[in-house]
Design an enzyme around this catalytic site. Sequence first.
Site, PDB file in Angstrom:
ATOM      1  N   LYS A  48     -48.902  34.657  10.384  1.00  0.00           N
ATOM      2  CA  LYS A  48     -47.821  34.138   9.367  1.00  0.00           C
ATOM      3  C   LYS A  48     -47.796  35.329   8.108  1.00  0.00           C
ATOM      4  CE  LYS A  48     -46.271  31.667  11.260  1.00  0.00           C
ATOM      5  NZ  LYS A  48     -45.656  32.021  12.213  1.00  0.00           N
ATOM      6  N   SER A  49     -48.105  36.430   8.310  1.00  0.00           N
ATOM      7  CA  SER A  49     -48.019  37.518   7.469  1.00  0.00           C
ATOM      8  C   SER A  49     -46.768  38.478   7.390  1.00  0.00           C
ATOM      9  CB  SER A  49     -49.321  38.317   7.154  1.00  0.00           C
ATOM     10  OG  SER A  49     -50.340  37.275   7.031  1.00  0.00           O
ATOM     11  N   TRP A  76     -42.675  40.358  21.873  1.00  0.00           N
ATOM     12  CA  TRP A  76     -44.201  40.204  22.614  1.00  0.00           C
ATOM     13  C   TRP A  76     -44.387  41.418  23.700  1.00  0.00           C
ATOM     14  CZ3 TRP A  76     -41.057  35.982  22.576  1.00  0.00           C
ATOM     15  CH2 TRP A  76     -40.515  35.404  23.797  1.00  0.00           C
ATOM     16  N   TRP A  81     -49.581  41.605  22.402  1.00  0.00           N
ATOM     17  CA  TRP A  81     -50.705  41.559  21.702  1.00  0.00           C
ATOM     18  C   TRP A  81     -51.941  41.666  22.440  1.00  0.00           C
ATOM     19  CZ3 TRP A  81     -46.570  38.980  19.589  1.00  0.00           C
ATOM     20  CH2 TRP A  81     -46.596  38.376  18.195  1.00  0.00           C
ATOM     21  N   HIS A 103     -54.136  40.404  16.194  1.00  0.00           N
ATOM     22  CA  HIS A 103     -54.614  39.619  14.841  1.00  0.00           C
ATOM     23  C   HIS A 103     -56.102  39.537  14.643  1.00  0.00           C
ATOM     24  CE1 HIS A 103     -50.484  37.751  14.139  1.00  0.00           C
ATOM     25  NE2 HIS A 103     -50.718  36.906  15.146  1.00  0.00           N
ATOM     26  N   SER A 133     -46.926  28.662   5.685  1.00  0.00           N
ATOM     27  CA  SER A 133     -46.176  29.018   6.953  1.00  0.00           C
ATOM     28  C   SER A 133     -47.076  28.798   8.182  1.00  0.00           C
ATOM     29  CB  SER A 133     -46.091  30.588   6.935  1.00  0.00           C
ATOM     30  OG  SER A 133     -45.260  30.897   8.153  1.00  0.00           O
ATOM     31  N   TYR A 187     -45.760  41.810   2.642  1.00  0.00           N
ATOM     32  CA  TYR A 187     -44.448  41.007   2.997  1.00  0.00           C
ATOM     33  C   TYR A 187     -43.718  41.231   1.896  1.00  0.00           C
ATOM     34  CZ  TYR A 187     -41.779  37.044   4.263  1.00  0.00           C
ATOM     35  OH  TYR A 187     -40.756  35.818   4.491  1.00  0.00           O
ATOM     36  N   MET A 226     -32.488  38.152  12.298  1.00  0.00           N
ATOM     37  CA  MET A 226     -33.682  38.106  13.315  1.00  0.00           C
ATOM     38  C   MET A 226     -33.672  36.416  13.670  1.00  0.00           C
ATOM     39  SD  MET A 226     -36.567  40.473  11.838  1.00  0.00           S
ATOM     40  CE  MET A 226     -37.907  39.695  12.780  1.00  0.00           C
ATOM     41  N   LYS A 252     -38.225  30.074   6.810  1.00  0.00           N
ATOM     42  CA  LYS A 252     -37.434  30.085   5.529  1.00  0.00           C
ATOM     43  C   LYS A 252     -37.498  31.531   5.114  1.00  0.00           C
ATOM     44  CE  LYS A 252     -38.182  25.633   3.118  1.00  0.00           C
ATOM     45  NZ  LYS A 252     -38.749  25.006   1.877  1.00  0.00           N
ATOM     46  N   GLY A 253     -38.651  32.308   5.406  1.00  0.00           N
ATOM     47  CA  GLY A 253     -38.466  33.656   5.078  1.00  0.00           C
ATOM     48  C   GLY A 253     -38.351  34.013   3.738  1.00  0.00           C
TER      49      GLY A 253
HETATM   50  P1  A3P Z   1     -42.003  31.350   6.901  1.00  0.00           P
HETATM   51  O1  A3P Z   1     -42.863  30.274   7.828  1.00  0.00           O
HETATM   52  O2  A3P Z   1     -42.591  31.348   5.347  1.00  0.00           O
HETATM   53  O3  A3P Z   1     -40.946  31.541   6.953  1.00  0.00           O
HETATM   54  P2  A3P Z   1     -45.645  36.102  11.463  1.00  0.00           P
HETATM   55  O4  A3P Z   1     -44.526  36.806  12.366  1.00  0.00           O
HETATM   56  O5  A3P Z   1     -46.854  36.938  11.222  1.00  0.00           O
HETATM   57  O6  A3P Z   1     -45.844  34.980  12.412  1.00  0.00           O
HETATM   58  O7  A3P Z   1     -44.899  35.564  10.161  1.00  0.00           O
HETATM   59  C1  A3P Z   1     -43.681  34.520  10.429  1.00  0.00           C
HETATM   60  C2  A3P Z   1     -43.292  34.453   8.952  1.00  0.00           C
HETATM   61  O8  A3P Z   1     -42.446  35.692   8.553  1.00  0.00           O
HETATM   62  C3  A3P Z   1     -42.362  33.340   8.848  1.00  0.00           C
HETATM   63  O9  A3P Z   1     -42.542  32.807   7.426  1.00  0.00           O
HETATM   64  C4  A3P Z   1     -40.994  34.023   9.102  1.00  0.00           C
HETATM   65  O10 A3P Z   1     -39.740  33.375   8.500  1.00  0.00           O
HETATM   66  C5  A3P Z   1     -41.191  35.354   8.391  1.00  0.00           C
HETATM   67  N1  A3P Z   1     -40.387  36.156   8.733  1.00  0.00           N
HETATM   68  C6  A3P Z   1     -40.137  36.749   9.984  1.00  0.00           C
HETATM   69  N2  A3P Z   1     -38.898  37.796   9.885  1.00  0.00           N
HETATM   70  C7  A3P Z   1     -38.546  37.797   8.408  1.00  0.00           C
HETATM   71  C8  A3P Z   1     -37.623  38.698   7.995  1.00  0.00           C
HETATM   72  N3  A3P Z   1     -36.603  39.319   8.670  1.00  0.00           N
HETATM   73  N4  A3P Z   1     -37.286  38.328   6.629  1.00  0.00           N
HETATM   74  C9  A3P Z   1     -38.235  37.364   5.877  1.00  0.00           C
HETATM   75  N5  A3P Z   1     -39.186  36.689   6.626  1.00  0.00           N
HETATM   76  C10 A3P Z   1     -39.147  36.985   8.096  1.00  0.00           C
END
Ligand code: A3P
Length: 289
Positions: A48-49, A76, A81, A103, A133, A187, A226, A252-253
């Site tokens: 989630k980073s 993927w 991974w 990870h 997240s 991020y 995306m 939400k991003g």
């Molecule tokens: P949120 O749940 O806060 O929206 P991972 O890929 O490591 O699992 O991380 C997922 C997180 O990255 C999610 O956060 C996702 O929305 C965010 N994310 C993915 N693509 C993004 C982008 N282009 N801009 C901003 N956030 C993004």
Amino acid sequence: NTDMARLDVMETFHNISFPGHLHTQDSLNYAIHFPFQDTDTVIATYPKSGTTWMQEIVTFVKNGGDPHLSKTVPNWTRAPWLEQYYSPEVLGASQGHRVITTHLPYHLLANALQDSKAKVIYVTRNPKDVAVSYYYFHKMANFLPEPNSFDEFLDQFLEGKVNYGSWFDHVKGWTSQARVNFFYISYEEIWLDLQGCMERISSFLECPLVEKDLTRSVRHCSFSSMRDNTMVNYTLIPNEIMDHSKGHFMRKGKIGDWRNTFTEEQIGRFDNVYNSLMQNCPLTFLYEC
Ligand code: A3P
């Protein structure tokens, strides 16, 4: 096309493994002894980073801004991974210039990476947004336990009793390595200046992008682009693995969304643990903007 991609996903699902399935002892052993090549690019993150975001950025940087791969091959498959796709055939398929995602905590890969010149990109994110997240991801990912409440999940997160363990150990482990082939980025830095970060990554990977390709890449790596790209938004994954009626992977991003979830008491609880575990860590995080 989407139907073909869905078919690929299903085949992968039945034959090997695929995102959403937790790694096995075999796959872990394979990862720990993985023969990295000097030409590999490794994306390492705590979940989630911003993993998927970095997979997309690296795809564009390594392909001169060409969107073809991003529009036709799931993330993927482009950047498998390490701990989940333990079949050598899968990781060997793109011999030469592989992009590998993991990870896993640093200490598990330390030996495998020791003498390698593979380029490693480690992405961090402020841990309050990571926790929120991750909580929402648990709600939609059926392979992870359904959390009872954010409060209970937060305790598990702070104790490191979640998939991939402690955020604190993960970040400290990976960031304690001062090596020329390691690149650190957050991020929040990417969020604030996607173009500037893309330029830095293209320079680190020694894949120059001309102005027009850079502009195009930035557009494709935006959250809205995306979110609508089936090759990265995980909607190709069957509902029984990730239930999109319970939430979206591209949720939400934002920076600072944790404010909408944490109570004052939870902020205090979090800060106490953070201050005691991260006191010797020079990293600072941006919690809102
Ligand atoms: P949120 O749940 O806060 O929206 P991972 O890929 O490591 O699992 O991380 C997922 C997180 O990255 C999610 O956060 C996702 O929305 C965010 N994310 C993915 N693509 C993004 C982008 N282009 N801009 C901003 N956030 C993004």
